[in-house]
Design an enzyme around this catalytic site. Sequence first.
Site, PDB file in Angstrom:
ATOM      1  N   HIS A  65       0.837  -1.203   0.000  1.00  0.00           N
ATOM      2  CA  HIS A  65       0.000   0.000   0.000  1.00  0.00           C
ATOM      3  C   HIS A  65       0.873   1.255   0.000  1.00  0.00           C
ATOM      4  O   HIS A  65       0.597   2.205  -0.745  1.00  0.00           O
ATOM      5  CB  HIS A  65      -0.935  -0.017   1.209  1.00  0.00           C
ATOM      6  CG  HIS A  65      -1.908   1.111   1.233  1.00  0.00           C
ATOM      7  ND1 HIS A  65      -1.800   2.155   2.125  1.00  0.00           N
ATOM      8  CD2 HIS A  65      -3.010   1.359   0.473  1.00  0.00           C
ATOM      9  CE1 HIS A  65      -2.801   2.998   1.913  1.00  0.00           C
ATOM     10  NE2 HIS A  65      -3.549   2.534   0.915  1.00  0.00           N
ATOM     11  N   ASP A 111      -6.225   1.595  -2.155  1.00  0.00           N
ATOM     12  CA  ASP A 111      -6.914   1.385  -0.883  1.00  0.00           C
ATOM     13  C   ASP A 111      -7.759   0.118  -0.901  1.00  0.00           C
ATOM     14  O   ASP A 111      -7.786  -0.631   0.080  1.00  0.00           O
ATOM     15  CB  ASP A 111      -7.784   2.597  -0.545  1.00  0.00           C
ATOM     16  CG  ASP A 111      -6.972   3.825  -0.161  1.00  0.00           C
ATOM     17  OD1 ASP A 111      -5.736   3.720  -0.024  1.00  0.00           O
ATOM     18  OD2 ASP A 111      -7.584   4.896   0.011  1.00  0.00           O
TER      19      ASP A 111
END
Length: 137
Positions: A65, A111
């Site tokens: 991420h 996300d």
Amino acid sequence: LVAVCVSLLGAANIPPQPLNLKQFKNMIQCAGTRTWTSYIGYGCYCGYGGSGTPVDELDRCCYTHDHCYNKAANIPGCNPLIKTYSYTCTKPNITCNDTSDSCARFICDCDRTAAICFASAPYNINNIMISASTSCQ
């Protein structure tokens, strides 16, 4: 003075624009059963910053991420920490809705992928608040 007070009262009724990180928190809770606070200080990469080798699968989710956000930041004018996006949550499914805004879509996909990864990765309580100097080499 009265005009200023009235205009300030009117402005107080305008809701603040949600930031991307708030959307990410909501996505995490949509995809899984843990709250976003469960991931603060987990491993070497969950939370602010990161270094070394991820300690497990969940920490690798955070590592990925972080790198996804770094790639998003290379899109001209794209700030992954504040750029908002449109998505739909039908627990536990998440759908990114932005099609014309490449920055918003890229961040939403970052996300979404992380939230799904968090939900499926094993959670090891021993990897919370570990020592970065000894565990994150």
